[in-house]
Motif scaffolding. Structure first.
Motif, PDB file in Angstrom:
ATOM      1  N   UNK A 165       3.995  57.333  11.220  1.00  0.00           N
ATOM      2  CA  UNK A 165       4.653  56.061  11.285  1.00  0.00           C
ATOM      3  C   UNK A 165       4.377  56.095  13.018  1.00  0.00           C
ATOM      4  N   UNK A 166       4.179  56.462  13.857  1.00  0.00           N
ATOM      5  CA  UNK A 166       4.295  56.386  15.055  1.00  0.00           C
ATOM      6  C   UNK A 166       3.645  55.199  15.424  1.00  0.00           C
ATOM      7  N   UNK A 167       3.319  53.873  16.546  1.00  0.00           N
ATOM      8  CA  UNK A 167       2.900  53.060  16.698  1.00  0.00           C
ATOM      9  C   UNK A 167       3.204  53.141  18.549  1.00  0.00           C
TER      10      UNK A 167
ATOM     11  N   UNK B 135       6.471  51.565  19.569  1.00  0.00           N
ATOM     12  CA  UNK B 135       7.763  52.893  19.249  1.00  0.00           C
ATOM     13  C   UNK B 135       7.860  53.483  20.441  1.00  0.00           C
ATOM     14  N   UNK B 136       6.745  54.545  20.662  1.00  0.00           N
ATOM     15  CA  UNK B 136       6.427  55.797  20.917  1.00  0.00           C
ATOM     16  C   UNK B 136       6.826  55.743  22.649  1.00  0.00           C
ATOM     17  N   UNK B 137       6.659  54.327  23.408  1.00  0.00           N
ATOM     18  CA  UNK B 137       7.180  53.738  24.945  1.00  0.00           C
ATOM     19  C   UNK B 137       8.930  53.643  24.344  1.00  0.00           C
ATOM     20  N   UNK B 138       8.958  52.894  23.602  1.00  0.00           N
ATOM     21  CA  UNK B 138      10.582  52.465  23.316  1.00  0.00           C
ATOM     22  C   UNK B 138      11.795  53.412  23.618  1.00  0.00           C
ATOM     23  N   UNK B 139      11.176  54.869  22.716  1.00  0.00           N
ATOM     24  CA  UNK B 139      12.484  55.637  22.358  1.00  0.00           C
ATOM     25  C   UNK B 139      11.799  57.255  23.177  1.00  0.00           C
ATOM     26  N   UNK B 140      10.740  56.998  24.425  1.00  0.00           N
ATOM     27  CA  UNK B 140      10.398  58.052  25.313  1.00  0.00           C
ATOM     28  C   UNK B 140       9.646  58.857  24.326  1.00  0.00           C
ATOM     29  N   UNK B 141       9.485  58.503  23.417  1.00  0.00           N
ATOM     30  CA  UNK B 141       8.024  59.881  22.272  1.00  0.00           C
ATOM     31  C   UNK B 141       7.362  60.422  23.584  1.00  0.00           C
ATOM     32  N   UNK B 142       7.400  61.942  23.113  1.00  0.00           N
ATOM     33  CA  UNK B 142       6.232  62.603  24.136  1.00  0.00           C
ATOM     34  C   UNK B 142       5.717  64.036  23.173  1.00  0.00           C
ATOM     35  N   UNK B 143       4.519  63.991  22.569  1.00  0.00           N
ATOM     36  CA  UNK B 143       4.321  65.115  21.721  1.00  0.00           C
ATOM     37  C   UNK B 143       4.277  66.184  22.582  1.00  0.00           C
ATOM     38  N   UNK B 144       4.970  67.346  22.222  1.00  0.00           N
ATOM     39  CA  UNK B 144       5.192  68.665  23.145  1.00  0.00           C
ATOM     40  C   UNK B 144       5.497  69.441  21.832  1.00  0.00           C
TER      41      UNK B 144
ATOM     42  N   UNK C 151       8.318  68.622  10.374  1.00  0.00           N
ATOM     43  CA  UNK C 151       7.792  68.492  10.370  1.00  0.00           C
ATOM     44  C   UNK C 151       6.997  67.109   9.003  1.00  0.00           C
ATOM     45  N   UNK C 152       8.825  65.859   8.973  1.00  0.00           N
ATOM     46  CA  UNK C 152       8.348  64.676   8.270  1.00  0.00           C
ATOM     47  C   UNK C 152       8.005  63.849   8.907  1.00  0.00           C
ATOM     48  N   UNK C 153       8.831  62.355   8.378  1.00  0.00           N
ATOM     49  CA  UNK C 153       8.793  60.936   9.161  1.00  0.00           C
ATOM     50  C   UNK C 153       8.567  61.735  10.510  1.00  0.00           C
ATOM     51  N   UNK C 154       8.218  60.687  11.416  1.00  0.00           N
ATOM     52  CA  UNK C 154       8.371  60.688  13.065  1.00  0.00           C
ATOM     53  C   UNK C 154       8.934  62.158  13.724  1.00  0.00           C
ATOM     54  N   UNK C 155       8.207  63.122  12.918  1.00  0.00           N
ATOM     55  CA  UNK C 155       7.868  64.570  13.179  1.00  0.00           C
ATOM     56  C   UNK C 155       6.740  64.196  15.218  1.00  0.00           C
ATOM     57  N   UNK C 156       5.750  64.602  15.415  1.00  0.00           N
ATOM     58  CA  UNK C 156       4.995  64.578  16.581  1.00  0.00           C
ATOM     59  C   UNK C 156       3.624  64.513  15.384  1.00  0.00           C
ATOM     60  N   UNK C 157       3.157  64.643  14.561  1.00  0.00           N
ATOM     61  CA  UNK C 157       2.346  64.099  14.242  1.00  0.00           C
ATOM     62  C   UNK C 157       1.910  63.060  12.740  1.00  0.00           C
TER      63      UNK C 157
END
Length: 89
Positions: free
Chosen positions: A42-44, A47-56, A33-39
């Motif tokens: 800090x996400x841009x 950055x989401x695209x670079x690392x393949x972030x998916x909120x789930x 639940x800390x920095x760079x968690x789903x919510x």
């Protein structure tokens, strides 16, 4: 979850020295639940695209390497190599 095993999915080193790890809780629930968690704010989008972030809520989550070392004081790393024969004869 204290005393629990997590899988290390990926490691990313981005601009400005940001280092992130992606972990997965094998139970598929209970996430950081800390920095760079789903919510985290800090996400841009970049950055989401670079690392393949998916909120789930699937048990997978990102955290900084610094937080990883702070909260995970004991860990084992095993290597898997495609094509190796892991059976003993």
């Amino acid at each position: 979850v204290p005393g629990h095993a997590y899988s290390l999915i990926s490691v990313h080193e981005e601009d400005e020295g940001l280092r992130l790890v992606k972990l997965r809780n094998p139970w598929g629930k209970g996430e950081w639940k800390g920095d760079y968690s789903d919510d985290s704010d800090k996400w841009t989008d970049e950055l989401k695209e670079k690392v393949g972030f998916v909120k789930s809520q699937d048990g997978s989550f990102f955290m900084t390497v610094e937080d990883f070392h702070k909260y995970y004081t004991v860990y084992d790393i095993g290597h898997y190599h495609e094509g190796w024969d892991y059976t003993h004869q």
